[in-house]
Enzyme design. Structure first.
Site, mmCIF file in Angstrom:
data_model
loop_
_atom_site.group_PDB
_atom_site.id
_atom_site.type_symbol
_atom_site.label_atom_id
_atom_site.label_comp_id
_atom_site.label_asym_id
_atom_site.label_seq_id
_atom_site.Cartn_x
_atom_site.Cartn_y
_atom_site.Cartn_z
ATOM 1 N N SER A 10 9.338 20.649 -64.622
ATOM 2 C CA SER A 10 8.722 19.403 -64.151
ATOM 3 C C SER A 10 8.086 19.651 -62.796
ATOM 4 O O SER A 10 8.780 20.007 -61.830
ATOM 5 C CB SER A 10 9.778 18.306 -64.021
ATOM 6 O OG SER A 10 9.304 17.313 -63.132
ATOM 7 N N HIS A 35 6.073 19.692 -67.857
ATOM 8 C CA HIS A 35 6.449 18.268 -67.883
ATOM 9 C C HIS A 35 5.846 17.566 -66.668
ATOM 10 O O HIS A 35 6.054 17.985 -65.534
ATOM 11 C CB HIS A 35 7.977 18.186 -67.864
ATOM 12 C CG HIS A 35 8.549 16.816 -67.939
ATOM 13 N ND1 HIS A 35 8.786 16.165 -69.132
ATOM 14 C CD2 HIS A 35 8.953 15.954 -66.972
ATOM 15 C CE1 HIS A 35 9.313 14.980 -68.894
ATOM 16 N NE2 HIS A 35 9.429 14.813 -67.590
ATOM 17 N N ASP A 37 5.445 14.128 -64.527
ATOM 18 C CA ASP A 37 6.105 12.844 -64.266
ATOM 19 C C ASP A 37 5.149 11.866 -63.599
ATOM 20 O O ASP A 37 4.803 12.012 -62.431
ATOM 21 C CB ASP A 37 7.326 13.054 -63.363
ATOM 22 C CG ASP A 37 8.469 13.698 -64.116
ATOM 23 O OD1 ASP A 37 8.854 13.149 -65.163
ATOM 24 O OD2 ASP A 37 8.969 14.746 -63.671
ATOM 25 N N MET A 39 4.617 8.197 -62.208
ATOM 26 C CA MET A 39 5.437 7.070 -61.730
ATOM 27 C C MET A 39 4.549 6.018 -61.081
ATOM 28 O O MET A 39 3.622 6.353 -60.338
ATOM 29 C CB MET A 39 6.455 7.567 -60.704
ATOM 30 C CG MET A 39 7.389 8.626 -61.239
ATOM 31 S SD MET A 39 8.669 9.018 -60.045
ATOM 32 C CE MET A 39 9.477 10.390 -60.886
ATOM 33 N N HIS A 68 5.134 12.226 -69.030
ATOM 34 C CA HIS A 68 6.268 11.294 -69.055
ATOM 35 C C HIS A 68 5.855 10.074 -68.244
ATOM 36 O O HIS A 68 5.815 10.132 -67.020
ATOM 37 C CB HIS A 68 7.498 12.008 -68.459
ATOM 38 C CG HIS A 68 8.699 11.138 -68.289
ATOM 39 N ND1 HIS A 68 9.802 11.528 -67.547
ATOM 40 C CD2 HIS A 68 8.979 9.898 -68.767
ATOM 41 C CE1 HIS A 68 10.701 10.566 -67.572
ATOM 42 N NE2 HIS A 68 10.227 9.564 -68.289
ATOM 43 N N MET A 70 6.344 6.854 -66.597
ATOM 44 C CA MET A 70 7.308 5.888 -66.053
ATOM 45 C C MET A 70 6.498 4.747 -65.454
ATOM 46 O O MET A 70 6.282 4.660 -64.253
ATOM 47 C CB MET A 70 8.192 6.586 -65.015
ATOM 48 C CG MET A 70 9.186 7.553 -65.653
ATOM 49 S SD MET A 70 9.858 8.765 -64.511
ATOM 50 C CE MET A 70 8.616 10.037 -64.657
ATOM 51 N N MET A 139 17.031 10.353 -70.933
ATOM 52 C CA MET A 139 17.161 10.533 -69.486
ATOM 53 C C MET A 139 18.639 10.727 -69.142
ATOM 54 O O MET A 139 19.503 9.975 -69.607
ATOM 55 C CB MET A 139 16.638 9.298 -68.730
ATOM 56 C CG MET A 139 15.149 9.060 -68.818
ATOM 57 S SD MET A 139 14.111 10.448 -68.300
ATOM 58 C CE MET A 139 14.630 10.711 -66.613
ATOM 59 N N ASP A 175 16.278 15.040 -69.633
ATOM 60 C CA ASP A 175 15.547 15.074 -68.353
ATOM 61 C C ASP A 175 16.452 14.537 -67.246
ATOM 62 O O ASP A 175 16.859 13.371 -67.279
ATOM 63 C CB ASP A 175 14.288 14.202 -68.490
ATOM 64 C CG ASP A 175 13.375 14.254 -67.284
ATOM 65 O OD1 ASP A 175 13.669 14.986 -66.323
ATOM 66 O OD2 ASP A 175 12.347 13.538 -67.315
HETATM 67 C C1 DX5 Z 1 13.008 12.025 -62.896
HETATM 68 C C2 DX5 Z 1 11.944 12.799 -63.624
HETATM 69 C C3 DX5 Z 1 12.325 14.186 -63.888
HETATM 70 C C4 DX5 Z 1 12.580 15.018 -62.655
HETATM 71 C C5 DX5 Z 1 13.808 15.810 -62.940
HETATM 72 O O1 DX5 Z 1 12.622 10.714 -62.761
HETATM 73 O O2 DX5 Z 1 11.634 12.184 -64.862
HETATM 74 O O3 DX5 Z 1 11.434 14.857 -64.768
HETATM 75 O O4 DX5 Z 1 11.557 15.888 -62.293
HETATM 76 O O5 DX5 Z 1 14.215 16.434 -61.788
HETATM 77 P P1 DX5 Z 1 15.524 17.333 -61.698
HETATM 78 O O6 DX5 Z 1 15.395 18.417 -62.715
HETATM 79 O O7 DX5 Z 1 15.489 17.816 -60.288
HETATM 80 O O8 DX5 Z 1 16.698 16.429 -61.967
HETATM 81 ZN ZN ZN Z 2 10.452 13.375 -66.399
#
Ligand code: DX5
Ligand code: ZN
Length: 218
Positions: A10, A35, A37, A39, A68, A70, A139, A175
């Protein structure tokens, strides 16, 4: 269908001032899936990036890109993320009251469709989604930040669903909090794809960090 187990780095924890180097480092270590993320500052208490950065990353790598999302309104942006180069689009059940609609849109755009469940979200909803999804992301932290502690109770939810999902050729992904200390128990629960942010990019030697995690997966 035989699913090859993969570490999916990620980029959330990458150094964005040298993103191209970071992405090359995991690719040369053997990473096949990146991956991303996204947000929105509403669904999760953090902001990251949108389709512009996904497009820039698309130009840097041949890895499969999974977005992903969010976000409270992912349906409004599916085409933009697909056009930017996302191969798989993952949407949260918590933000999609009409989720079959968004899942159909993702497949119509030619991408793989996945659903994401927060740690506190029951998995029963999956019963109604099986023919409509290619992937389920469980998650194991509450989304919003990298580097949070793994929530082990999620493993029971995965174990309960692993055979049904695999019988339907659906990939199981996790994740949050994946690292060298948690990966073995996660593997035992039946997970196929392991998202890892800080355990890969938080490390001085990104290439080596990826390889030591991937080497735990047969
Ligand atoms: C969290 C993200 C993850 C994040 C995971 O909200 O969706 O993808 O990057 O990070 P680690 O591997 O550090 O827990
Ligand atoms: Zn993620």
């Amino acid at each position: 269908m035989k699913i090859e187990k993969q570490i999916c780095p990620s980029v959330l924890s990458a150094d964005f001032s040298r993103l191209a180097d970071e992405i090359r480092a995991v690719e040369s270590a053997g990473s096949k899936i990146l991956h991303l993320d996204v947000m929105d500052g509403h669904f999760v208490p953090n902001l990251t990036f949108g389709p512009i950065i996904v497009k820039a990353i698309r130009n840097l790598t041949n890895q499969v890109l999974e977005a992903h999302l969010m976000m409270t309104n992912p349906g409004d942006f599916l085409k933009q993320f697909r056009d930017a180069g996302a191969d798989t689009i993952l949407i949260h059940t918590e933000t999609c009251p009409h989720i079959h609609r968004e899942l159909a849109m993702i497949r119509d755009l030619g991408a793989k469709a996945g659903v994401v469940l927060n740690p506190g979200t029951p998995a029963d909803i999956l019963k109604t989604l099986l023919p409509h999804i290619d992937q389920v992301l469980f998650m194991s932290v509450n989304p919003g930040f990298g580097g949070q502690a793994f929530i082990p109770e999620v493993l029971e939810k995965i174990q309960n669903w692993a055979s049904v999902l695999h019988d339907n050729d659906i990939i199981i992904e996790i994740d949050g909090g994946v690292n060298l200390s948690t990966i073995d128990q996660i593997k035992a629960a039946g997970v196929d794809y392991f998202v890892a942010g800080s355990a890969v990019f938080g490390n001085e030697d990104t290439n080596r960090a990826f390889r030591s995690l991937q080497s735990r997966l047969p």
